[in-house]
Design a protein around this motif. Structure first.
Motif, PDB file in Angstrom:
ATOM      1  N   ILE A  64      84.963  62.247 -96.689  1.00 32.45           N
ATOM      2  CA  ILE A  64      85.646  60.630 -97.607  1.00 32.45           C
ATOM      3  C   ILE A  64      85.098  59.676 -98.094  1.00 32.45           C
ATOM      4  O   ILE A  64      84.010  59.473 -97.429  1.00 32.45           O
ATOM      5  N   SER A  65      84.311  59.177 -99.090  1.00 29.98           N
ATOM      6  CA  SER A  65      84.197  57.743-100.227  1.00 29.98           C
ATOM      7  C   SER A  65      82.287  58.863-100.323  1.00 29.98           C
ATOM      8  O   SER A  65      81.421  58.221 -99.379  1.00 29.98           O
ATOM      9  N   LEU A  66      81.878  60.239 -99.861  1.00 28.93           N
ATOM     10  CA  LEU A  66      80.739  60.386-100.022  1.00 28.93           C
ATOM     11  C   LEU A  66      79.691  60.049-100.766  1.00 28.93           C
ATOM     12  O   LEU A  66      78.484  59.697-100.398  1.00 28.93           O
ATOM     13  N   GLU A  67      79.526  58.955-102.086  1.00 34.63           N
ATOM     14  CA  GLU A  67      79.325  58.992-102.930  1.00 34.63           C
ATOM     15  C   GLU A  67      78.468  57.368-102.367  1.00 34.63           C
ATOM     16  O   GLU A  67      77.345  57.360-102.671  1.00 34.63           O
ATOM     17  N   ASN A  68      79.632  56.752-101.937  1.00 31.97           N
ATOM     18  CA  ASN A  68      79.532  55.952-101.493  1.00 31.97           C
ATOM     19  C   ASN A  68      78.563  55.964-100.260  1.00 31.97           C
ATOM     20  O   ASN A  68      77.388  54.824 -99.539  1.00 31.97           O
ATOM     21  N   HIS A  69      78.744  56.969 -99.418  1.00 30.34           N
ATOM     22  CA  HIS A  69      78.094  57.590 -97.774  1.00 30.34           C
ATOM     23  C   HIS A  69      76.045  58.003 -98.812  1.00 30.34           C
ATOM     24  O   HIS A  69      75.243  56.839 -97.937  1.00 30.34           O
ATOM     25  N   LEU A  70      76.384  58.727 -99.462  1.00 31.91           N
ATOM     26  CA  LEU A  70      74.678  58.761-100.267  1.00 31.91           C
ATOM     27  C   LEU A  70      74.079  57.820-100.423  1.00 31.91           C
ATOM     28  O   LEU A  70      72.951  58.125-100.103  1.00 31.91           O
ATOM     29  N   HIS A  71      74.857  57.014-101.488  1.00 29.47           N
ATOM     30  CA  HIS A  71      74.350  55.413-101.680  1.00 29.47           C
ATOM     31  C   HIS A  71      73.559  55.173-100.941  1.00 29.47           C
ATOM     32  O   HIS A  71      72.768  54.276-100.883  1.00 29.47           O
ATOM     33  N   ARG A  72      73.878  54.368 -99.734  1.00 32.96           N
ATOM     34  CA  ARG A  72      73.688  53.469 -98.295  1.00 32.96           C
ATOM     35  C   ARG A  72      72.775  54.911 -97.721  1.00 32.96           C
ATOM     36  O   ARG A  72      71.469  54.066 -97.606  1.00 32.96           O
ATOM     37  N   LEU A  73      72.818  56.175 -97.778  1.00 30.01           N
ATOM     38  CA  LEU A  73      71.790  56.842 -96.826  1.00 30.01           C
ATOM     39  C   LEU A  73      70.443  57.094 -98.086  1.00 30.01           C
ATOM     40  O   LEU A  73      69.651  56.564 -97.313  1.00 30.01           O
ATOM     41  N   SER A  74      70.516  56.362 -98.699  1.00 27.20           N
ATOM     42  CA  SER A  74      69.394  55.987 -99.687  1.00 27.20           C
ATOM     43  C   SER A  74      69.122  55.056 -99.493  1.00 27.20           C
ATOM     44  O   SER A  74      67.663  55.098 -99.762  1.00 27.20           O
ATOM     45  N   ASP A  75      69.503  54.200 -99.972  1.00 30.91           N
ATOM     46  CA  ASP A  75      68.789  52.708 -98.975  1.00 30.91           C
ATOM     47  C   ASP A  75      68.598  52.008 -98.042  1.00 30.91           C
ATOM     48  O   ASP A  75      67.357  51.672 -98.236  1.00 30.91           O
ATOM     49  N   SER A  76      69.770  53.101 -97.433  1.00 24.06           N
ATOM     50  CA  SER A  76      68.143  53.536 -95.900  1.00 24.06           C
ATOM     51  C   SER A  76      67.364  53.852 -95.643  1.00 24.06           C
ATOM     52  O   SER A  76      66.037  53.264 -95.296  1.00 24.06           O
ATOM     53  N   ALA A  77      66.824  55.095 -96.794  1.00 21.86           N
ATOM     54  CA  ALA A  77      65.706  55.805 -96.765  1.00 21.86           C
ATOM     55  C   ALA A  77      64.650  54.684 -97.162  1.00 21.86           C
ATOM     56  O   ALA A  77      63.322  54.883 -96.866  1.00 21.86           O
ATOM     57  N   ARG A  78      64.754  54.498 -98.342  1.00 23.58           N
ATOM     58  CA  ARG A  78      63.855  53.031 -99.305  1.00 23.58           C
ATOM     59  C   ARG A  78      63.689  51.877 -98.416  1.00 23.58           C
ATOM     60  O   ARG A  78      62.312  51.603 -97.923  1.00 23.58           O
ATOM     61  N   LEU A  79      64.342  51.488 -97.721  1.00 22.45           N
ATOM     62  CA  LEU A  79      63.654  50.364 -96.687  1.00 22.45           C
ATOM     63  C   LEU A  79      63.460  50.521 -95.732  1.00 22.45           C
ATOM     64  O   LEU A  79      62.309  50.271 -95.422  1.00 22.45           O
ATOM     65  N   MET A  80      63.226  51.955 -95.025  1.00 27.18           N
ATOM     66  CA  MET A  80      62.384  52.414 -93.448  1.00 27.18           C
ATOM     67  C   MET A  80      61.409  52.752 -94.071  1.00 27.18           C
ATOM     68  O   MET A  80      60.387  53.781 -93.376  1.00 27.18           O
ATOM     69  N   ASP A  81      61.077  52.956 -95.796  1.00 30.43           N
ATOM     70  CA  ASP A  81      60.074  53.915 -96.272  1.00 30.43           C
ATOM     71  C   ASP A  81      59.950  55.341 -95.482  1.00 30.43           C
ATOM     72  O   ASP A  81      59.029  56.130 -95.340  1.00 30.43           O
ATOM     73  N   LEU A  82      61.087  56.302 -95.962  1.00 29.92           N
ATOM     74  CA  LEU A  82      61.127  57.354 -95.467  1.00 29.92           C
ATOM     75  C   LEU A  82      61.616  58.377 -97.054  1.00 29.92           C
ATOM     76  O   LEU A  82      61.832  57.658 -97.727  1.00 29.92           O
ATOM     77  N   PRO A  83      61.338  59.386 -97.161  1.00 34.41           N
ATOM     78  CA  PRO A  83      61.643  59.774 -97.761  1.00 34.41           C
ATOM     79  C   PRO A  83      62.749  60.065 -99.199  1.00 34.41           C
ATOM     80  O   PRO A  83      63.639  59.678 -98.283  1.00 34.41           O
ATOM     81  N   THR A  84      63.110  59.940 -99.978  1.00 36.86           N
ATOM     82  CA  THR A  84      63.729  59.930-100.726  1.00 36.86           C
ATOM     83  C   THR A  84      65.406  61.176-100.549  1.00 36.86           C
ATOM     84  O   THR A  84      64.885  61.567-100.930  1.00 36.86           O
ATOM     85  N   PRO A  85      66.875  60.824-100.634  1.00 35.50           N
ATOM     86  CA  PRO A  85      67.156  61.362 -99.841  1.00 35.50           C
ATOM     87  C   PRO A  85      68.085  63.008-101.235  1.00 35.50           C
ATOM     88  O   PRO A  85      67.892  61.760-102.419  1.00 35.50           O
ATOM     89  N   ASN A  86      68.056  63.831-101.322  1.00 38.09           N
ATOM     90  CA  ASN A  86      68.171  64.835-102.756  1.00 38.09           C
ATOM     91  C   ASN A  86      69.696  64.518-103.018  1.00 38.09           C
ATOM     92  O   ASN A  86      70.310  65.442-101.706  1.00 38.09           O
ATOM     93  N   ILE A  87      70.046  64.148-103.739  1.00 40.16           N
ATOM     94  CA  ILE A  87      71.663  63.628-103.542  1.00 40.16           C
ATOM     95  C   ILE A  87      72.373  64.869-103.616  1.00 40.16           C
ATOM     96  O   ILE A  87      73.001  65.362-103.184  1.00 40.16           O
ATOM     97  N   ALA A  88      71.537  65.657-105.032  1.00 44.52           N
ATOM     98  CA  ALA A  88      72.065  66.825-105.040  1.00 44.52           C
ATOM     99  C   ALA A  88      72.752  68.040-104.458  1.00 44.52           C
ATOM    100  O   ALA A  88      73.749  68.604-103.811  1.00 44.52           O
ATOM    101  N   ALA A  89      71.599  67.849-103.559  1.00 44.73           N
ATOM    102  CA  ALA A  89      71.076  68.912-102.425  1.00 44.73           C
ATOM    103  C   ALA A  89      72.348  68.670-101.016  1.00 44.73           C
ATOM    104  O   ALA A  89      73.204  69.675-100.972  1.00 44.73           O
ATOM    105  N   ILE A  90      72.131  67.522-101.053  1.00 43.04           N
ATOM    106  CA  ILE A  90      73.532  67.721-100.041  1.00 43.04           C
ATOM    107  C   ILE A  90      74.212  67.263-100.313  1.00 43.04           C
ATOM    108  O   ILE A  90      75.629  67.802 -99.419  1.00 43.04           O
ATOM    109  N   THR A  91      74.847  66.687-101.347  1.00 38.58           N
ATOM    110  CA  THR A  91      76.079  66.888-102.195  1.00 38.58           C
ATOM    111  C   THR A  91      76.434  68.842-102.040  1.00 38.58           C
ATOM    112  O   THR A  91      78.097  68.341-102.092  1.00 38.58           O
ATOM    113  N   ARG A  92      75.981  69.406-102.670  1.00 35.31           N
ATOM    114  CA  ARG A  92      75.860  70.888-102.478  1.00 35.31           C
ATOM    115  C   ARG A  92      76.181  71.009-100.963  1.00 35.31           C
ATOM    116  O   ARG A  92      77.128  72.302-100.898  1.00 35.31           O
ATOM    117  N   GLY A  93      75.364  70.714-100.514  1.00 33.79           N
ATOM    118  CA  GLY A  93      75.293  71.101 -98.679  1.00 33.79           C
ATOM    119  C   GLY A  93      76.852  70.614 -97.907  1.00 33.79           C
ATOM    120  O   GLY A  93      77.392  71.657 -97.331  1.00 33.79           O
TER     121      GLY A  93
END
Length: 93
Positions: A64-93
């Motif tokens: 449910i609401s996968l796109e919103n969750h992945l955007h939050r994941l990307s924002d969290s990674a950016r804020l923590m200076d962690l690697p950027t999530p590969n959204i296409a790979a995560i969505t496919r997984g």
């Protein structure tokens, strides 16, 4: 009925700039027993406490609401200076 399902992703693909189109589906994510020991001793979330987490509800096999969750994941990674999530790979997984 509810249940807990834990999926562990391939970090090299899920959080890298590597093209995931040639990676087999079975190598993207694996379902594991949530009651078992599943963490590597080299995992920085264990060694240093580095990590971001996101969870979602799955209904009839679809998140449910996968796109919103992945955007939050990307924002969290950016804020923590962690690697950027590969959204296409995560969505496919």
């Amino acid at each position: 009925m509810s249940s807990i399902v834990l999926g562990m992703g391939n970090g090299a693909v899920m959080f890298g700039d590597r093209d995931a189109s040639n990676v087999p589906d079975d190598d993207l994510i694996q379902l594991v027993n949530p009651a078992a020991v599943n963490i590597s001793a080299f995992d920085l979330s264990v060694l240093r406490g580095d990590g971001i987490f996101e969870a979602t509800t799955v209904f009839k096999g679809f998140p449910i609401s996968l796109e919103n969750h992945l955007h939050r994941l990307s924002d969290s990674a950016r804020l923590m200076d962690l690697p950027t999530p590969n959204i296409a790979a995560i969505t496919r997984g």
